[in-house]
Enzyme design. Structure first.
Site, short mmCIF file in Angstrom:
data_model
loop_
_atom_site.label_atom_id
_atom_site.label_comp_id
_atom_site.label_asym_id
_atom_site.label_seq_id
_atom_site.Cartn_x
_atom_site.Cartn_y
_atom_site.Cartn_z
N ASN A 129 95.97 30.22 111.17
CA ASN A 129 95.94 30.48 109.72
C ASN A 129 96.18 29.27 108.83
O ASN A 129 95.92 29.36 107.63
CB ASN A 129 96.93 31.60 109.37
N CYS A 260 102.46 33.60 107.34
CA CYS A 260 103.63 34.23 107.94
C CYS A 260 104.65 34.59 106.87
O CYS A 260 105.36 35.57 106.99
CB CYS A 260 104.25 33.27 108.95
N GLY A 434 111.62 34.97 115.00
CA GLY A 434 111.80 33.83 115.89
C GLY A 434 113.13 33.12 115.75
O GLY A 434 114.03 33.59 115.07
N GLU A 438 112.54 24.00 111.95
CA GLU A 438 111.84 22.72 111.80
C GLU A 438 112.17 22.18 110.41
O GLU A 438 112.67 22.92 109.57
CB GLU A 438 110.34 22.94 111.93
P1 NAD Z 1 98.86 34.30 118.51
O1 NAD Z 1 100.29 34.43 118.92
O2 NAD Z 1 97.89 35.29 119.00
O3 NAD Z 1 98.30 32.87 118.94
C1 NAD Z 1 98.98 31.69 118.63
C2 NAD Z 1 98.61 30.63 119.65
O4 NAD Z 1 99.14 30.98 120.92
C3 NAD Z 1 97.12 30.43 119.84
O5 NAD Z 1 96.89 29.06 119.95
C4 NAD Z 1 96.86 31.16 121.14
O6 NAD Z 1 95.73 30.70 121.82
C5 NAD Z 1 98.12 30.86 121.92
N1 NAD Z 1 98.46 31.80 122.99
C6 NAD Z 1 98.14 33.11 123.09
N2 NAD Z 1 98.71 33.65 124.20
C7 NAD Z 1 99.40 32.65 124.81
C8 NAD Z 1 100.22 32.59 125.98
N3 NAD Z 1 100.44 33.66 126.74
N4 NAD Z 1 100.79 31.41 126.30
C9 NAD Z 1 100.59 30.32 125.54
N5 NAD Z 1 99.83 30.32 124.41
C10 NAD Z 1 99.25 31.48 124.05
O7 NAD Z 1 98.90 34.25 116.93
P2 NAD Z 1 97.66 34.16 115.93
O8 NAD Z 1 96.98 35.48 115.89
O9 NAD Z 1 96.85 32.95 116.23
O10 NAD Z 1 98.42 33.90 114.55
C11 NAD Z 1 98.95 34.89 113.76
C12 NAD Z 1 100.44 35.04 113.96
O11 NAD Z 1 101.10 33.80 113.74
C13 NAD Z 1 101.05 35.99 112.96
O12 NAD Z 1 101.96 36.86 113.58
C14 NAD Z 1 101.78 35.07 112.01
O13 NAD Z 1 102.83 35.64 111.30
C15 NAD Z 1 102.24 34.00 112.91
N6 NAD Z 1 102.58 32.81 112.13
C16 NAD Z 1 103.90 32.42 112.01
C17 NAD Z 1 104.24 31.31 111.23
C18 NAD Z 1 105.65 30.81 111.08
O14 NAD Z 1 105.82 29.65 110.70
N7 NAD Z 1 106.68 31.61 111.29
C19 NAD Z 1 103.23 30.63 110.59
C20 NAD Z 1 101.93 31.06 110.71
C21 NAD Z 1 101.61 32.14 111.49
#
Ligand code: NAD
Length: 469
Positions: A129, A260, A434, A438
């Site tokens: 995102n 997020c 989480g 950072e």
């Molecule tokens: P996601 O968890 O599906 O994927 C995130 C990353 O993890 C991707 O690069 C994906 O390929 C990788 N991944 C997936 N499964 C994995 C595994 N088993 N082991 C290692 N890597 C793996 O999330 P998304 O759909 O890409 O993003 C949306 C989510 O991210 C939302 O829940 C959002 O709130 C969160 N987010 C959090 C923050 C924050 O700073 N707290 C910021 C932005 C987004």
């Protein structure tokens, strides 16, 4: 991997998926790179990082256009993200040589000090995102303090990180020290499961966070997880009228709600709701949704087809479950939108606390509105969530603003503003959002570990004072 345009669903690029064997090779190279990089002086590392920041600014238009085309964020926001991302290299480049340990007064005849040292190879895994921001937010502090860093971007949006990788190498970062490894879950699992990785920093969904934490526990590797949110914005009757509506609207609709920190629960003091609902509804209806490259666009499409379908499904289910549509932006003619992943920014009222739309993150341009009577009720409603990433308080009563900020269970609280983030401030969540922080000093603590050194100052033959625990 095919990379899609959120504007019309067409394939705009193809990127090679990194196989688990290639990941293992990259970790080996990063271990070698780490030896070279960590031996460089912090001053030298700082200069190298600032050169990367300069290179990013020189290529800001190219990076911003890639981001707009791949992410779907309007061009001005994409440019703003690229500039903010470049700032991470300047900030952490400056901070690189300002990390010092302590000389500690101890019992006995010793010179004792602590020092901070890098972990080794950092594995960074990020979501789709805000690709350029997440890439730099992790790479810059990791490298600043002497680590090597392997970044796995999201499979949907790897393009800006790949250009960044080229800029980093052209800026003179040594071979192996930093690599971008495009790929999906298998690539992420190979990277975070490699026992030679010394720190894992992850941003993404909480389910993925749990899987990564479990893999990390197997190797006893420290992790920081930045996960989702369901953040509340508390609006008191004395909220500053001039900035409230814009603040609430951008708090939820910025980046098409794919944030997020999105302020997706708007809680309004009873008595103030009628006027606020009317003004916020007017603003929502007026939002210009469209092509991210068109100058007038305020909100672009959702980044992926899956996210578009999820957002639409959650709106439908909420309405079927009794929520009312308070307002929805008008989408341009379907002929103009083509096959793009557009969702109309939406406000929902008449929701119950147990509804999915109130409890779960949508990650799209959708806010729910509810009302409260008292300050205590407002705090209880805001804290009635498993998440704890952020919250907003809108009130001109300074004492109340601080009182409420104190009691909100969230990693970040904004007062009379929303969504401001800086490399200088700690950032992270609580509970389902989480753990780990950072930014600023917290980044120094996260990306380094402490070593204690004891030196005896006496030259007696026998050491009489060894104390074993
Ligand atoms: P996601 O968890 O599906 O994927 C995130 C990353 O993890 C991707 O690069 C994906 O390929 C990788 N991944 C997936 N499964 C994995 C595994 N088993 N082991 C290692 N890597 C793996 O999330 P998304 O759909 O890409 O993003 C949306 C989510 O991210 C939302 O829940 C959002 O709130 C969160 N987010 C959090 C923050 C924050 O700073 N707290 C910021 C932005 C987004």
């Amino acid at each position: 991997m095919d990379i899609f345009s959120p504007v019309d669903g067409s394939v705009i690029s193809q990127v090679a998926d990194t196989t688990p064997e290639e990941v293992a090779d990259a970790v080996s190279a990063a271990r070698r790179g780490f030896d070279v990089w960590s031996a460089r002086s912090p001053m030298e590392r700082g200069r190298a990082l600032r050169r990367v920041g300069e290179a990013m600014l020189q290529h800001e238009d190219e990076l911003a256009e890639l981001e707009a085309r791949n992410l779907g964020a309007p061009l001005p926001s994409s440019l703003a993200m690229v500039r903010r991302a470049a700032q991470s290299f300047f900030y952490f480049g400056e901070l690189a040589d300002k990390v010092a340990g302590d000389v500690v007064p101890v019992e006995g005849d010793y010179f004792a000090y602590s020092k901070r040292e890098p972990h080794g190879v950092v594995a960074a895994v990020v979501p789709w995102n805000a690709p350029i921001i997440f890439a730099t937010k992790k790479i810059a502090p990791a490298l600043a303090f002497g680590n090597a860093c392997l970044l796995k971007p999201a499979p949907e949006t790897p393009l800006s990180a790949l250009l960044l990788e080229r800029l980093m190498l052209e800026s003179g970062l040594p071979e192996g020290v930093v690599r971008v490894l495009p790929g999906g879950r298998a690539t992420g699992e190979a990277l975070t499961g490699d026992p030679r990785v010394s720190l894992i920093v992850f941003t993404g969904h909480d389910g993925t966070g749990k899987a990564i934490a479990a893999a990390a526990a197997g190797n006893l590797v420290p992790t920081a997880l930045e996960l989702g949110g369901k953040s509340a914005q508390l609006v008191f009757a004395d909220a500053p009228a001039n900035r409230l509506v814009e603040g609430l609207a951008s708090g939820i609709f910025a980046n098409a709600g794919q944030a997020c920190i999105a302020g997706s629960r708007i809680l309004v003091e009873r008595g103030a709701e009628e006027d606020l609902h009317r003004r916020l509804a007017e603003r929502t209806r007026a939002i210009r949704v469209g092509d991210p490259l068109a100058p007038s666009t305020e909100v672009g499409p959702q980044t992926t087809r899956t996210q578009q379908e999820k957002t639409e499904r959650m709106i439908r289910d909420a309405v079927a479950g009794g929520a009312s549509l308070l307002a929805q932006a008008e989408l341009p003619d379907s002929a103009d939108l083509g096959d793009g992943y557009y969702v109309a920014p939406t406000l929902l009222a008449d929701v119950r606390p147990d509804m999915e739309i109130v409890r779960e993150e949508v990650f799209g341009p959708v806010a729910v509105l509810a009302s409260f009577e008292t300050e205590a009720e407002a705090i209880a409603m805001a804290n009635d969530t498993e998440y704890g990433l952020a919250a907003g308080v809108w009130s001109t009563d300074v004492a109340r603003a601080h009182r409420v900020a104190d009691r909100l269970r969230a990693g970040t609280v904004w007062v009379n503003t929303y969504g401001v983030i800086s490399d200088r401030m700690p950032f992270g969540g609580i509970g389902r959002s989480g753990y780990g922080r950072e930014g600023g000093r917290a980044a120094v603590e996260l990306y380094t570990r402490l070593k204690s050194v004891w030196t005896s100052l006496h030259d007696d033959e026998v050491t009489r004072d060894i104390e074993l625990p």
